[in-house]
Design a protein around this motif. Structure first.
Motif, PDB file in Angstrom:
ATOM      1  N   ARG A 118       0.844  -1.194   0.000  1.00 49.47           N
ATOM      2  CA  ARG A 118       0.000   0.000   0.000  1.00 49.47           C
ATOM      3  C   ARG A 118       0.877   1.242   0.000  1.00 49.47           C
ATOM      4  O   ARG A 118       1.962   1.259   0.584  1.00 49.47           O
ATOM      5  N   GLN A 119       0.377   2.277  -0.656  1.00 52.24           N
ATOM      6  CA  GLN A 119       1.088   3.548  -0.684  1.00 52.24           C
ATOM      7  C   GLN A 119       0.123   4.680  -0.389  1.00 52.24           C
ATOM      8  O   GLN A 119      -0.912   4.819  -1.044  1.00 52.24           O
ATOM      9  N   GLN A 120       0.448   5.492   0.610  1.00 56.24           N
ATOM     10  CA  GLN A 120      -0.325   6.667   0.986  1.00 56.24           C
ATOM     11  C   GLN A 120       0.601   7.870   0.875  1.00 56.24           C
ATOM     12  O   GLN A 120       1.566   7.997   1.617  1.00 56.24           O
ATOM     13  N   ASP A 121       0.332   8.747  -0.099  1.00 54.01           N
ATOM     14  CA  ASP A 121       1.231   9.866  -0.412  1.00 54.01           C
ATOM     15  C   ASP A 121       2.606   9.294  -0.768  1.00 54.01           C
ATOM     16  O   ASP A 121       2.710   8.492  -1.666  1.00 54.01           O
ATOM     17  N   SER A 122       3.655   9.661  -0.036  1.00 50.68           N
ATOM     18  CA  SER A 122       5.008   9.180  -0.360  1.00 50.68           C
ATOM     19  C   SER A 122       5.422   7.983   0.495  1.00 50.68           C
ATOM     20  O   SER A 122       6.532   7.472   0.353  1.00 50.68           O
ATOM     21  N   ALA A 180       5.170   4.062   1.670  1.00 50.61           N
ATOM     22  CA  ALA A 180       4.745   2.756   1.192  1.00 50.61           C
ATOM     23  C   ALA A 180       5.035   1.703   2.254  1.00 50.61           C
ATOM     24  O   ALA A 180       6.074   1.738   2.915  1.00 50.61           O
ATOM     25  N   THR A 181       4.104   0.764   2.429  1.00 52.83           N
ATOM     26  CA  THR A 181       4.273  -0.365   3.348  1.00 52.83           C
ATOM     27  C   THR A 181       3.848  -1.633   2.629  1.00 52.83           C
ATOM     28  O   THR A 181       3.087  -1.594   1.652  1.00 52.83           O
ATOM     29  N   GLN A 182       4.324  -2.777   3.122  1.00 50.99           N
ATOM     30  CA  GLN A 182       3.931  -4.051   2.527  1.00 50.99           C
ATOM     31  C   GLN A 182       3.978  -5.148   3.574  1.00 50.99           C
ATOM     32  O   GLN A 182       4.650  -5.015   4.607  1.00 50.99           O
ATOM     33  N   GLY A 183       3.262  -6.228   3.299  1.00 51.18           N
ATOM     34  CA  GLY A 183       3.216  -7.354   4.224  1.00 51.18           C
ATOM     35  C   GLY A 183       2.069  -8.284   3.887  1.00 51.18           C
ATOM     36  O   GLY A 183       1.397  -8.143   2.859  1.00 51.18           O
ATOM     37  N   LEU A 184       1.829  -9.244   4.773  1.00 54.30           N
ATOM     38  CA  LEU A 184       0.766 -10.223   4.589  1.00 54.30           C
ATOM     39  C   LEU A 184      -0.597  -9.540   4.611  1.00 54.30           C
ATOM     40  O   LEU A 184      -0.862  -8.680   5.452  1.00 54.30           O
ATOM     41  N   GLU A 210      -2.403  -3.633  11.003  1.00 51.17           N
ATOM     42  CA  GLU A 210      -3.136  -2.367  10.985  1.00 51.17           C
ATOM     43  C   GLU A 210      -2.226  -1.166  11.202  1.00 51.17           C
ATOM     44  O   GLU A 210      -2.531  -0.051  10.761  1.00 51.17           O
ATOM     45  N   ASN A 211      -1.102  -1.364  11.866  1.00 47.90           N
ATOM     46  CA  ASN A 211      -0.165  -0.261  12.084  1.00 47.90           C
ATOM     47  C   ASN A 211       0.551   0.160  10.805  1.00 47.90           C
ATOM     48  O   ASN A 211       1.100   1.248  10.729  1.00 47.90           O
ATOM     49  N   LYS A 212       0.540  -0.715   9.791  1.00 48.22           N
ATOM     50  CA  LYS A 212       1.078  -0.386   8.478  1.00 48.22           C
ATOM     51  C   LYS A 212      -0.037  -0.004   7.494  1.00 48.22           C
ATOM     52  O   LYS A 212       0.228   0.161   6.311  1.00 48.22           O
ATOM     53  N   VAL A 256      -6.523   0.829  16.263  1.00 44.89           N
ATOM     54  CA  VAL A 256      -6.215   1.846  15.253  1.00 44.89           C
ATOM     55  C   VAL A 256      -7.468   2.328  14.527  1.00 44.89           C
ATOM     56  O   VAL A 256      -7.643   3.521  14.288  1.00 44.89           O
ATOM     57  N   TYR A 257      -8.367   1.396  14.166  1.00 44.95           N
ATOM     58  CA  TYR A 257      -9.524   1.743  13.341  1.00 44.95           C
ATOM     59  C   TYR A 257     -10.827   1.385  14.050  1.00 44.95           C
ATOM     60  O   TYR A 257     -10.955   0.297  14.627  1.00 44.95           O
ATOM     61  N   HIS A 258     -11.785   2.314  13.959  1.00 48.49           N
ATOM     62  CA  HIS A 258     -13.126   2.069  14.486  1.00 48.49           C
ATOM     63  C   HIS A 258     -14.018   1.673  13.322  1.00 48.49           C
ATOM     64  O   HIS A 258     -14.297   2.472  12.424  1.00 48.49           O
ATOM     65  N   MET A 259     -14.463   0.411  13.312  1.00 48.35           N
ATOM     66  CA  MET A 259     -15.261  -0.130  12.226  1.00 48.35           C
ATOM     67  C   MET A 259     -16.715  -0.289  12.676  1.00 48.35           C
ATOM     68  O   MET A 259     -17.008  -0.298  13.871  1.00 48.35           O
ATOM     69  N   GLN A 260     -17.609  -0.434  11.695  1.00 55.27           N
ATOM     70  CA  GLN A 260     -19.020  -0.641  12.006  1.00 55.27           C
ATOM     71  C   GLN A 260     -19.608  -1.696  11.083  1.00 55.27           C
ATOM     72  O   GLN A 260     -19.112  -1.936   9.980  1.00 55.27           O
ATOM     73  N   ASP A 261     -20.677  -2.349  11.552  1.00 55.85           N
ATOM     74  CA  ASP A 261     -21.354  -3.382  10.766  1.00 55.85           C
ATOM     75  C   ASP A 261     -22.152  -2.730   9.640  1.00 55.85           C
ATOM     76  O   ASP A 261     -22.453  -1.526   9.679  1.00 55.85           O
ATOM     77  N   GLY A 262     -22.537  -3.528   8.650  1.00 60.34           N
ATOM     78  CA  GLY A 262     -23.324  -2.957   7.564  1.00 60.34           C
ATOM     79  C   GLY A 262     -23.826  -3.996   6.579  1.00 60.34           C
ATOM     80  O   GLY A 262     -23.298  -5.114   6.487  1.00 60.34           O
TER      81      GLY A 262
END
Length: 221
Positions: free
Chosen positions: A67-71, A73-77, A110-112, A150-156
């Protein structure tokens, strides 16, 4: 590897040892607003193994994600999904019916920003019926999402419909927002399936709201 990764590798190797296994590998390049958690760009190499038994099909899939956000980049499983599909043996009300359940193992970091960091569960019901030379399908379901530190998710709710005439498929999928304050997501996909002896090659293109777009190819054998 941590304990979760060891267990997933063991499950995948177990699947590969089953008889009459249909193995599916996929390669894809995706651009635009990435998915549930941010607006970055991503590329993923994915692999899956599936087993058919009477009216059931079990499938285990995961991959390697960049994944790349602006400049940055991270990668992994990537996250890992275990799914089960069941087809009713006979048609009802002129339709073929399929039930599908899925569970997401939060193997992405999630930290990446590789995933939400929480497990998901999903239930879908799909109906198919012939429409002249075409097959029409439509579906509805629901996804239960867990949040993380890190992230607050919701059902849908999730929904979709499609039209298939070999070798082409046109599909629409929609769902409620996965995070508070977001809008609903809508995606339109066109796929073309090429049969080559004992394997299939399926290129596809996908567009959606929030400036999303994707291109990819799936190899099934």
């Amino acid at each position: 590897m941590d304990d979760m990764t060891h267990r997933l590798v063991a499950m995948l190797l177990c699947c590969l040892s089953w008889p009459s296994l249909a193995i599916q590998a996929s390669l894809g390049l995706h651009t635009g607003s990435s998915s549930d958690i941010d607006d970055g760009h991503w590329q993923q190499i994915s692999a899956s193994a599936s087993q058919r038994w009477q009216h059931w099909r079990l499938k285990l899939s995961s991959g390697w994600l960049r994944r790349q956000q602006d400049s940055e980049a991270t990668q992994g499983l990537a996250d890992t999904w275990l799914s089960a599909k069941y087809w009713l043996p006979a048609a009802m009300a002129g339709h073929r019916w399929q039930f599908r359940v899925r569970h997401k193992f939060a193997t992405a970091d999630e930290n990446k920003a590789l995933g939400s960091g929480g497990s998901d569960d999903e239930l879908r019901i799909r109906a198919l019926r012939p429409l002249g030379a075409y097959w029409l399908w439509y579906q509805g379901g629901y996804r239960w999402r867990q949040s993380s530190a890190v992230y607050h998710m919701q059902d849908g709710a999730i929904w979709g419909l499609g039209l298939h005439k070999k070798p082409y498929s046109l599909m629409y999928n929609g769902r409620q927002a996965s995070q508070p304050g977001q809008s609903m997501r809508h995606q339109l996909m066109l796929a073309w399936q090429l049969q080559r002896r004992d394997h299939k090659i399926t290129p596809y293109a996908q567009i959606g709201n929030r400036s999303t777009a994707a291109l990819g190819v799936t190899l099934s054998f």
